[in-house]
Design a protein around this motif. Structure first.
Motif, PDB file in Angstrom:
ATOM      1  N   ASP A 244     -10.998 -32.520   5.775  1.00 11.05           N
ATOM      2  CA  ASP A 244     -11.060 -31.093   6.115  1.00 11.05           C
ATOM      3  C   ASP A 244     -11.950 -30.339   5.137  1.00 11.05           C
TER       4      ASP A 244
ATOM      5  N   ILE B   1     -16.762 -20.433   7.879  1.00 13.52           N
ATOM      6  CA  ILE B   1     -16.689 -21.687   7.128  1.00 13.52           C
ATOM      7  C   ILE B   1     -17.140 -21.384   5.711  1.00 13.52           C
TER       8      ILE B   1
ATOM      9  N   TRP C 161     -14.225 -28.383   5.594  1.00 11.51           N
ATOM     10  CA  TRP C 161     -14.526 -27.015   6.039  1.00 11.51           C
ATOM     11  C   TRP C 161     -13.379 -26.048   5.753  1.00 11.51           C
TER      12      TRP C 161
ATOM     13  N   GLU D 227     -15.762 -32.273  15.951  1.00 11.68           N
ATOM     14  CA  GLU D 227     -17.075 -32.553  15.358  1.00 11.68           C
ATOM     15  C   GLU D 227     -17.078 -33.845  14.555  1.00 11.68           C
TER      16      GLU D 227
ATOM     17  N   VAL E  39     -11.821 -22.593  15.604  1.00 11.08           N
ATOM     18  CA  VAL E  39     -12.393 -23.297  14.450  1.00 11.08           C
ATOM     19  C   VAL E  39     -11.768 -24.687  14.313  1.00 11.08           C
TER      20      VAL E  39
ATOM     21  N   LYS F  37     -14.053 -28.012  14.760  1.00  7.36           N
ATOM     22  CA  LYS F  37     -14.235 -28.827  13.563  1.00  7.36           C
ATOM     23  C   LYS F  37     -13.556 -30.194  13.678  1.00  7.36           C
TER      24      LYS F  37
END
Length: 329
Positions: free
Chosen positions: A286, A190, A288, A280, A273, A277
């Motif tokens: 976005d 990240i 990240w 989460e 990922v 993400k």
């Protein structure tokens, strides 16, 4: 040796590029390349008012890396960039007006030559990687980097290939770390970008309280000058900074057999990922994602990626096995 005799034949140069596990600087290999004349003024005329995106960052050195997610972005012509970097008063208006030259750097990085000069394909031949044993490889497979003093790329490693970098104008300082230093560089995915693994350490100003293991790294520092070509071997970490008012480089990533396996690893990473993400903070945007990645891909698409990568890997393995099985004539 005569002026125009190169220290390595294309065959020997390719052998070095494909097998050397240390960074190396090639000198006197590109003296006859037309691309050596690609200074900022020349490129500005060539681009003829076309705008390109610049990434802007602060010159102040922080304890954390200035990731691309934390930078500002402006679209500007090369002419506007040159005026700003010379401190011309005309910059009180225009794309750079909010960014004081003394406080900010600007970087037009990762510009695919085939894309920004798609209307001028004849200039692709100004770059001749055939001298390094890669016939047919030209500007079409190369990337352009234009920066002001202080412009930098955070410390990262590239998952695919090895890298040849030609310095055209100004000097850049490269801080390179071997693959064996990976754990000391606190790797992270990240911000996420396929094929780039970033370090949490700002190697220009390391926070040794947070990252004590960084002391165990061995930096190979090289200042690349115009006319020199740097070989960055596979999986070597690098932090790169411009140390002259204007710097221009051209690079090309050379594919390697090991990339087939790396693509499978990258496909698995992307899938994980994106899944983690997205679960989460579904409404979080976005943040990240590195700006170079267009969007978070769906699980469906990520599975397709993985499928393709695995198929290509097995196809390559099969071809290698039958290659070895063939009796040598």
């Amino acid at each position: 040796i005569g002026e125009d005799v190169k220290p390595f034949t294309p065959g020997k140069a390719k052998e070095i590029v494909m097998s050397l596990q240390q960074p190396a600087v090639f000198c006197n290999m590109v003296g006859d390349w037309p691309a050596l004349h690609w200074n900022a003024k020349y490129l500005s005329a060539l681009l003829d008012g076309k705008t390109i995106q610049f990434r802007l960052g602060l010159k102040t050195v922080d304890l954390v890396p200035q990731f691309e997610t934390k930078c500002s972005y402006v679209k500007a012509t090369l002419e506007e960039f040159l005026a700003w970097s010379c401190g011309q008063p005309s910059c009180l208006s225009g794309p750079f007006s909010c960014y004081e030259y003394s406080k900010y750097w600007a970087y037009a990085d990762y510009k695919y030559i085939a894309r920004i000069f798609e209307d001028k394909p004849e200039i692709f031949q100004d770059i001749r990687w055939s001298d390094f044993g890669f016939p047919g490889r030209s500007g079409k497979e190369s990337t352009l980097w234009i920066g002001s003093e202080g412009a930098n790329t955070p410390c990262h490693l590239d998952s695919y290939g090895c890298n040849l970098v030609l310095q055209v104008q100004g000097r850049k300082r490269w801080h390179l770390f071997p693959p064996g230093d990976t754990s000391f560089l606190y790797p992270t995915r990240i911000p996420y970008e396929e094929s780039s693994i970033f370090s949490k350490v700002n190697v220009a100003n390391p926070d040794l309280k947070r990252f004590p293991e960084f002391r165990n790294t061995t930096a190979h520092v090289v200042t690349l000058s115009p006319g020199q070509v740097l070989l960055v071997p596979r999986h070597w970490w690098h932090y790169v900074e411009s140390i002259d008012p204007i710097t221009i480089s051209i690079n090309s990533w050379i594919e390697l057999d090991a990339d087939h396996e790396a693509r499978v690893e990258e496909a698995i990473t992307r899938m994980l990922v994106c899944a983690i993400k997205s679960a989460e903070n579904p409404g979080d945007g976005d943040l990240w994602l590195n700006p170079t990645e267009v969007e978070a891909t769906s699980h469906e698409i990520n599975l397709q990626y993985l499928n393709k990568a695995v198929s290509a890997y097995f196809k390559f393995q099969k071809a290698s096995v039958s290659e070895q099985a063939r009796p040598s004539s």
